[in-house]
Design a protein around this motif. Structure first.
Motif, PDB file in Angstrom:
ATOM      1  N   GLY A   1       0.824  -1.208   0.000  1.00  0.00           N
ATOM      2  CA  GLY A   1       0.000   0.000   0.000  1.00  0.00           C
ATOM      3  C   GLY A   1       0.856   1.256   0.000  1.00  0.00           C
ATOM      4  O   GLY A   1       0.550   2.231  -0.710  1.00  0.00           O
ATOM      5  N   TYR A   2       1.966   1.200   0.749  1.00  0.00           N
ATOM      6  CA  TYR A   2       2.834   2.373   0.829  1.00  0.00           C
ATOM      7  C   TYR A   2       3.515   2.620  -0.520  1.00  0.00           C
ATOM      8  O   TYR A   2       3.626   3.767  -0.983  1.00  0.00           O
ATOM      9  N   ALA A   3       3.936   1.517  -1.174  1.00  0.00           N
ATOM     10  CA  ALA A   3       4.561   1.651  -2.492  1.00  0.00           C
ATOM     11  C   ALA A   3       3.568   2.270  -3.480  1.00  0.00           C
ATOM     12  O   ALA A   3       3.930   3.167  -4.259  1.00  0.00           O
ATOM     13  N   TYR A   4       2.326   1.834  -3.409  1.00  0.00           N
ATOM     14  CA  TYR A   4       1.293   2.410  -4.285  1.00  0.00           C
ATOM     15  C   TYR A   4       1.126   3.893  -3.993  1.00  0.00           C
ATOM     16  O   TYR A   4       1.042   4.723  -4.906  1.00  0.00           O
ATOM     17  N   HIS A   5       1.117   4.231  -2.713  1.00  0.00           N
ATOM     18  CA  HIS A   5       0.954   5.620  -2.283  1.00  0.00           C
ATOM     19  C   HIS A   5       2.068   6.499  -2.864  1.00  0.00           C
ATOM     20  O   HIS A   5       1.815   7.605  -3.355  1.00  0.00           O
TER      21      HIS A   5
ATOM     22  N   GLU B   1       3.901   5.863  -5.525  1.00  0.00           N
ATOM     23  CA  GLU B   1       3.889   5.890  -6.998  1.00  0.00           C
ATOM     24  C   GLU B   1       2.727   6.694  -7.568  1.00  0.00           C
ATOM     25  O   GLU B   1       2.722   7.018  -8.749  1.00  0.00           O
ATOM     26  N   HIS B   2       1.722   6.955  -6.761  1.00  0.00           N
ATOM     27  CA  HIS B   2       0.533   7.666  -7.259  1.00  0.00           C
ATOM     28  C   HIS B   2       0.242   8.896  -6.415  1.00  0.00           C
ATOM     29  O   HIS B   2      -0.778   8.943  -5.721  1.00  0.00           O
ATOM     30  N   PRO B   3       1.132   9.904  -6.457  1.00  0.00           N
ATOM     31  CA  PRO B   3       0.886  11.091  -5.638  1.00  0.00           C
ATOM     32  C   PRO B   3      -0.357  11.840  -6.121  1.00  0.00           C
ATOM     33  O   PRO B   3      -0.603  11.921  -7.326  1.00  0.00           O
TER      34      PRO B   3
ATOM     35  N   TYR C   1      -6.052  15.537  -3.352  1.00  0.00           N
ATOM     36  CA  TYR C   1      -6.937  14.617  -2.641  1.00  0.00           C
ATOM     37  C   TYR C   1      -6.438  14.396  -1.208  1.00  0.00           C
ATOM     38  O   TYR C   1      -7.205  14.524  -0.248  1.00  0.00           O
ATOM     39  N   ILE C   2      -5.129  14.073  -1.070  1.00  0.00           N
ATOM     40  CA  ILE C   2      -4.551  13.791   0.254  1.00  0.00           C
ATOM     41  C   ILE C   2      -4.745  14.984   1.182  1.00  0.00           C
ATOM     42  O   ILE C   2      -5.160  14.839   2.343  1.00  0.00           O
TER      43      ILE C   2
END
Ligand SMILES: [Zn+2]
Length: 188
Positions: A106-110, A112-114, A118-119
């Motif tokens: 999940g962290y790797a996805y986070h 790679e997809h800034p 939204y955040i």
């Protein structure tokens, strides 16, 4: 290595439902002059000593460990032992074993997809939620009169008439067993 089984309190000796102290490994084991299989499928190895398990000499010598040979007479036995050995060696899927891998994923996805817009808005919403909850508590919470006085007087939020010290129960019990060895096995 202890080839001869010796029953010891708090290791294999447990209380059964009649409150009798029995060995959970079921020692002493059945003694027999010969290997046997009965008509009903009961079986047992040759055993001349009631406290020695059915060890296999070649496994004992080559693997240098005690072992308990079992004669598999049915598909159900074979299935059970296969599941037992497999889950013992491979470990079962517990609740948390793969959590770290899932989180790393999940962290790797986070990363790679800034998506800052939204955040940032999620963070703002979470902050606002916590802010409002804390203020509701501040405004609406009922507080006992004693508590109010304690705060106003600066006495803190805990009142104790006694002081306490920790008791190390394990050390206490082992000192007790050393002083009174006859208690071993009776006190649980
Ligand atoms: Zn035992």
């Amino acid at each position: 290595m202890e080839q001869v089984h010796a029953c010891k309190p708090r290791r294999c000796l447990v209380y059964d439902r009649h409150n009798q102290l029995v060995c959970k490994r079921r020692a002493p084991f059945q003694v027999s002059d010969n290997d046997f299989v009965t008509d009903t499928g009961l079986w047992g190895p040759k055993r001349l000593h009631g406290y020695i398990n059915s060890w296999v000499p070649s496994i004992l010598l080559n693997a240098r460990c005690n072992n308990d040979g079992k004669f598999l007479t049915s598909g159900a036995d074979t299935k059970n032992i296969t599941f037992y050995v497999t889950s013992y060696a491979a470990k079962k899927q517990g609740k948390n074993y793969n959590v770290s891998a899932v989180m790393a994923d999940g962290y790797a996805y986070h990363l790679e997809h800034p998506k800052p817009e939204y955040i940032d808005s999620v963070w703002d919403q979470q902050r606002l939620l916590l802010f409002r909850l804390v203020h509701s508590i501040n405004r609406e919470q009922e507080i006992a009169g004693l508590m109010v006085i304690s705060y106003l007087m600066g006495w803190g939020d805990v009142f104790r008439s006694h002081t306490y010290s920790p008791i190390y129960w394990g050390s206490f019990m082992s000192a007790l067993y050393i002083a009174f060895p006859q208690l071993s096995g009776r006190v649980r």
